[in-house]
Write an enzyme that holds these catalytic residues in place. Structure first.
Site, mmCIF file in Angstrom:
data_model
loop_
_atom_site.group_PDB
_atom_site.id
_atom_site.type_symbol
_atom_site.label_atom_id
_atom_site.label_comp_id
_atom_site.label_asym_id
_atom_site.label_seq_id
_atom_site.Cartn_x
_atom_site.Cartn_y
_atom_site.Cartn_z
ATOM 1 C CE LYS A 120 38.950 46.050 25.810
ATOM 2 N NZ LYS A 120 40.265 46.239 26.415
ATOM 3 N NE ARG A 141 45.104 46.274 17.661
ATOM 4 C CZ ARG A 141 45.234 47.522 17.219
ATOM 5 N NH1 ARG A 141 46.315 48.210 17.527
ATOM 6 N NH2 ARG A 141 44.310 48.093 16.474
ATOM 7 C CB CYS A 431 48.266 78.195 15.167
ATOM 8 S SG CYS A 431 49.652 79.095 14.419
#
EC number: 6.5.1.2
Length: 675
Positions: A120, A141, A431
């Protein structure tokens, strides 16, 4: 001045010679010519092209040096989505993935799946498009659906062929790979920047990303980027490789540089052995790697395994163990997200990790905070998960200062003061005040993001001003802003205000599925939003949809359908949708829009189910064609199903279709219906 036939032939000969020489030098590491010979031939071609500009072609090596600076980069849509990879961080996670893949493929439990292991590369993914063998487009990309067109910059990368070395190249092909900066080049770049008094790049990946986005291709050429190819996409009717291993060999034949450190292996144990070897040897390489990419070898079985919304099921990145470093905790901050979830964030003294300086890390939730038993001033051990996300790994209690207080999440929201709530069985503390400024800021940031309503010019700082000054109290308020008010804000002028008003007006034209995604509903990503919008082409239709109808949709399960129904039934959300409708936002599909989620076509009103592996189309491609023709793809067969499209190795869906008397068709019959 017109060129002669002899000059035309000579220019073609020089291009061929120089491109072959560049491939031999940069890809094969086997130079054909002395530098002086190459330079003489290059000068001859350059002179010819300058005398006769009509001789210039896209595959000429003279185009690598870069043209004039660009004004900016255009956004382009990927023909095939550039998905990310799921990650595994140890052998156990890899083995679990392998077993899961085996079940998805319905393999015999004893079967050893064939995998291809590749290093990789720690760089930046690129998509290169070739028409009739010539490079015509290069794109980043981006968000996976759209990227930036950077063709002029990529032409400067010597390892990227401008023309494929194939006698009969396909009419179209897309090659994907990783652009990167070798370690010695990176050190030289930073040394030059230091001499000029410029900020240093944190790591080669950041340097590569910054280089690819340079507006001046000549500056890119000076950085000497490199490239490894790893994937090829050919048209469905083109005879191509049948396996990932063959695809890598095809790429080498076509003239690409492919990483030589790869292996075809059987089963998870073989993958782990490859990974262990390269985790130990990775620092001997002249470029950065951050793991091993594992792919199912047979392309037909890849199609059978399919995809999730974000990643292929048939591939995974096995990441190297992260670097660790000790640091001192400075404070604990409670951060409120757009869904109201309150996340504890540790702030600590900055430490270098994986090439960057790290000073903050999320602790995820109250359970993790309690598990760590954090106290003020603690010495902590920090690492980067996957060499990307900082995390607090553990505390060193033996170094804890005397009188240190245990740290906890506050009982009230740090933004609005409301009492925080934690539902039974949930890890998240929330919250629940829908008017909380932090929730509103997050919702607005999501609404204007590129994949959502894509409102250019409305960034985080401006959103903070609008919310903090009480000028915007809901998403709908964005469309009530006027230019005069905006021009009075900090860092805004008349032109910026006018541009923003125009951008907001343009966002009213976004298709229904984009608005649905922009609402930020829990579990509704961009892919699910398209599916829902195609099935329910208006807010009214979606609001009245039953849970059963939602669950029938391809990719929509109980968790998503319940989340959708809960959101639709909330009074505040109904009020918001009424406001948006009054402001003429797109609460229904517009069939005239190019981006419309649905369409009127040959399959309008028809429901189809896909099963098995089709000979040419992937499941995603088939679904896209059906939806473009107005059809709907569901995940289960029922009496309401019009057609089941069956490929090889079709399973229980085919049996159910035959039992119910539902028409079963193959890919050829589907294409006939579409036409």
């Amino acid at each position: 001045m017109a060129f002669t036939a002899q000059q035309q032939l000579r220019a073609a000969e020089l291009r061929q010679l120089l491109n072959r020489a560049a491939h031999a030098y940069y890809v094969l590491d086997a130079p054909e010519f002395e530098d002086a010979v190459y330079d003489r031939l290059y000068r001859e071609l350059l002179d010819l092209e300058q005398q006769h500009p009509d001789l210039l072609s896209a595959d000429s090596p003279t185009q690598r040096v870069g043209g004039p600076p660009a004004e900016g980069f255009s956004s382009v849509e990927h023909r095939i989505g550039m998905l990310s990879l799921d990650n595994a961080f140890n052998a156990e996670e890899l083995q679990a993935w392998d077993a899961r893949l085996g079940r998805q493929l319905e393999d015999n439990p004893e079967r050893q799946r064939e995998y291809v292991c590749e290093l990789k590369i720690d760089g930046n993914a690129l998509a290169l498009s070739y028409a009739d063998g010539v490079l015509v487009r290069a794109a980043t990309r981006g968000d996976g659906s759209r990227g930036e067109e950077i063709t002029a910059n990529v032409r400067t990368i010597q390892a990227v062929p401008l023309r494929l070395q194939l006698k009969q190249p396909p009419a179209w092909v897309e090659v994907r790979g990783e652009a990167f900066i070798p370690d010695d080049t990176f050190e030289a770049i930073n040394a030059e920047r230091q001499q000029r008094g410029e900020a240093l790049f944190a790591n080669p990946r950041n340097a590569c990303a910054g280089t690819l986005r340079q507006l001046d291709p000549k500056a890119v050429a000076a950085r000497r980027l490199d490239f490894f190819a790893y994937t090829v996409h050919l048209p469905a009717d083109e005879m191509g490789p049948k396996s990932q291993w063959d695809a890598l060999q095809w790429l080498e034949t076509a003239g690409f540089r492919v990483n030589p450190h790869r292996e075809r292996t059987s089963g998870a144990d073989g993958v782990v052995a490859f990974y262990d070897r390269w985790e130990e040897q990775r620092h001997q390489l002249p470029y950065a790697t951050d793991g091993v990419v594992v792919k199912l070898d047979a392309l037909e079985r890849q199609q059978l395994a399919g995809f999730t919304q974000k990643a292929p099921r048939w591939a995974i990145a096995l990441k190297y163990a992260a670097e660790e470093a000790p640091s001192r905790l400075l404070r604990l901050v409670a951060q409120v997200g757009r869904t109201g979830v309150v996340t504890p964030v540790a702030e600590f003294e900055a430490v270098p990790l994986a090439g960057t300086s790290v000073s903050r890390a999320t602790l995820h939730n109250a359970d993790r905070l309690e598990e760590l038993d954090l106290h003020s001033g603690d010495t902590i051990v920090v690492r980067k998960a996957g060499e990307i996300i900082p995390e607090v790994l553990r505390v060193l209690p033996e170094l804890r200062p005397e009188g240190a207080e245990q740290l906890e999440l506050p009982s009230h929201c740090p933004e609005c003061g409301s009492l925080l709530v934690r539902e039974s069985g949930e890890a998240a503390t929330r919250c629940v005040n829908s008017s909380c400024p932090a929730i509103l800021r997050g919702a607005l940031r999501h609404w204007v993001s590129r994949q959502a309503m894509d409102v250019d010019g409305l960034g985080g700082k401006l959103i903070e001003q609008l919310v903090d000054r009480g000028l915007v109290r809901s998403i709908a308020d964005l469309y009530r802003l006027d230019a005069a008010l905006l021009a009075s804000l900090e860092r805004m002028g008349e032109q910026s205000a006018s541009n923003l008003i125009e951008a907001l007006a343009a966002s009213r034209q976004r298709p229904w599925h984009r608005l649905l995604y922009a609402l930020g509903i829990h579990h509704i990503g961009s892919v699910n939003a398209k599916t829902l919008a195609a099935a329910f082409p208006s807010w009214e239709a979606l609001q009245s949809a039953s849970e059963e109808a939602l669950n029938e949709l391809y990719g929509i399960g109980p968790e998503i359908s319940q989340s959708m129904q809960q959101w639709c039934s909330t009074e505040a959300n109904q009020s918001l949708m009424a406001e948006l409708a009054a402001l003429e936002l797109p609460l229904a599909s517009d069939d005239s829009s190019a981006e419309s989620a649905g369409a009127i076509g040959a399959l309008t009103g028809q429901t189809l189910v896909l099963t098995g592996t089709l000979p040419n189309l992937s499941r995603l491609e088939a679904q896209a064609l059906i939806e473009a023709a107005g059809g709907k793809v569901t995940g289960s067969v029922s009496k309401k199903t019009n057609y089941v499209v069956a490929g090889s190795e079709a399973g229980s869906k085919l049996q159910k279709a035959e039992k119910l008397g539902v028409a079963v068709i193959d890919e050829a019959e589907l294409k006939a219906l579409l036409s």
